[in-house]
Enzyme design. Structure first.
Site, short mmCIF file in Angstrom:
data_model
loop_
_atom_site.label_atom_id
_atom_site.label_comp_id
_atom_site.label_asym_id
_atom_site.label_seq_id
_atom_site.Cartn_x
_atom_site.Cartn_y
_atom_site.Cartn_z
N SER A 52 0.81 -1.22 0.00
CA SER A 52 0.00 0.00 0.00
C SER A 52 0.85 1.27 0.00
CB SER A 52 -0.95 0.00 1.21
OG SER A 52 -1.84 -1.09 1.14
N HIS B 288 0.34 3.47 4.73
CA HIS B 288 -0.52 4.12 3.73
C HIS B 288 -0.27 5.62 3.72
CE1 HIS B 288 -2.46 0.30 4.63
NE2 HIS B 288 -3.33 0.46 3.63
#
EC number: 3.4.21.105
Length: 404
Positions: free
Chosen positions: A278, A343
């Site tokens: 991610s 993230h």
């Protein structure tokens, strides 16, 4: 690893020189080997006084007389460049830059600020294109905000090399996930398996001295739900971006997001492991979305508002899943489930380094002041995180979960 999928300047120059020699019979004499010398011989035929300039009238006449043999898009760019000079002259260096596939800020400005805007039909209006030509045109409109850049990319793209970086990364992630799934006999929420963290690819705070884990964690995913979204975004966003900007630049943004993600976790969520790609995916997608917003009127991709909304919803759902999993009762106490901070690290890289890369298609990044500002900021963060990992864990007397 190539910077751009089109041929290098020297190769492009030699090919274009041969084309010009076919157009102009007078240029059939033996030319020197250096690409710039090819152009110098041709240029001097229209500049007998060696002033370093030729009149735009002569330049236009040459292009118009051979319009049936010269690539229409390159001819259009050449005419725009010629008409952009208010003094009625075109210099030798601009001539060489275009013929050699060399782009510069001054060259771009000469075209964009010229008196003659590119007035012929846009790529979208062209008919009779093959499937591969339509694909290249689609990629150009998906990623580039300026018509001049879209036409340049359409003319120069050769699929050599292909977008190998994103495809290779994706295949490795899928293969390792399937292997791990068979090994653990679990595919959904794979991360909850008690033996999951024993894999040597996962970043674990107790094993942070093993430097490879700051990158290899991307090949381990929490489950098919995380892998599916990351693979989809890598193929739908990452591959087109690599086709336009090349494996070097897109790989740089992706890896920078990956490293920033794991380092951010080691600083902000010190007891948690990290898995999933991610960080890299969010770096690319954030850069792409930010580039669309910053060039909203120039981006001609269809349904861009709806597609941006869908992308943001998908990213938010994945981020929400990661937050929920992080605070869900762990399957291997006292170690928590993987962190969601990676993230955020990817997003930070995307809206800084990533945007500079995407906004400067075929421009030298070294010439961009913002590039050096963000590279400096990134370097400072990496150095800070390294020192943090060396000293802070001991100074804070932090109780880390045992190694798996």
């Amino acid at each position: 690893m190539g910077e751009h999928p089109s041929p290098g300047p020297a190769v492009a120059a030699c090919a274009e020189a041969e084309r010009i020699e076919e157009l102009e019979p007078e240029a059939e004499e033996r030319l020197p080997a250096a690409p710039e010398d090819h152009w110098k011989v041709l240029f001097e035929k229209f500049d007998p006084g060696s002033t370093g300039y030729i009149s735009t009238g002569k330049f236009r006449s040459l292009l118009e007389s051979h319009s049936s043999k010269l690539d229409p898009h390159k001819k259009e760019v050449l005419l725009a460049l010629a008409d952009s000079h208010a003094d009625g002259q075109i210099c030798y260096q601009d001539f060489v830059n275009l013929m050699s596939n060399k782009r510069s800020n001054s060259f771009r400005q000469a075209i964009l600020q010229g008196n003659r805007r590119l007035s012929s039909k846009a790529l979208l209006e062209e008919k009779g294109l093959s499937l591969s030509q339509r694909l290249i045109r689609h990629v150009a409109y998906e990623t580039l905000p300026r018509e001049i850049d879209r036409k340049w990319y359409y003319d120069s793209y050769t699929c050599c090399p292909p977008p190998w970086f994103m495809i290779t990364i994706t295949l490795l992630e899928v293969a390792l996930f399937l292997y791990n799934g068979v090994l653990l006999d679990q595919f959904v929420l794979q991360v909850t398996h008690p033996r999951y963290l024993k894999n040597s690819l996962v970043y674990h705070p107790q094993l942070r001295a093993q430097a490879w884990r700051y990158v290899t964690y991307i090949f381990m995913h929490a489950g098919v739900e995380q892998l599916g979204l990351n693979v989809a975004l890598q193929l739908l966003v990452g591959v087109p971006l690599e086709m336009v900007h090349g494996a070097t630049r897109i790989g740089l943004v992706y890896v920078a997001g990956v490293v920033a993600g794991s380092l951010a976790v080691s600083v902000a969520d010190m007891t948690a492991p990290v898995v999933g790609s991610s960080g890299g995916v969010y770096a690319l997608v954030s850069a792409h979305l930010a580039n669309i917003v910053m060039n909203w009127s120039g981006m001609k991709c269809q349904f861009k508002l709806l597609r941006m909304a869908v992308a943001l919803i998908c990213m938010s759902m994945e981020f929400g899943r990661a937050v929920w999993l992080r605070f869900h009762p762990s399957a291997y106490p006292p170690c928590p489930h993987p962190s969601f901070v990676a993230h955020l690290g990817g997003v930070a890289v995307g809206i800084t380094l990533g945007v500079v890369v995407l906004r400067n298609y075929e421009q030298r990044l070294q010439d961009q002041s913002l590039w050096w500002i963000f590279v400096t900021m990134y370097t400072i963060f990496v150095l800070f995180a390294v020192f943090w990992n060396i000293f802070a864990y001991t100074l804070l007397d932090l109780k880390l979960p045992p190694a798996p």
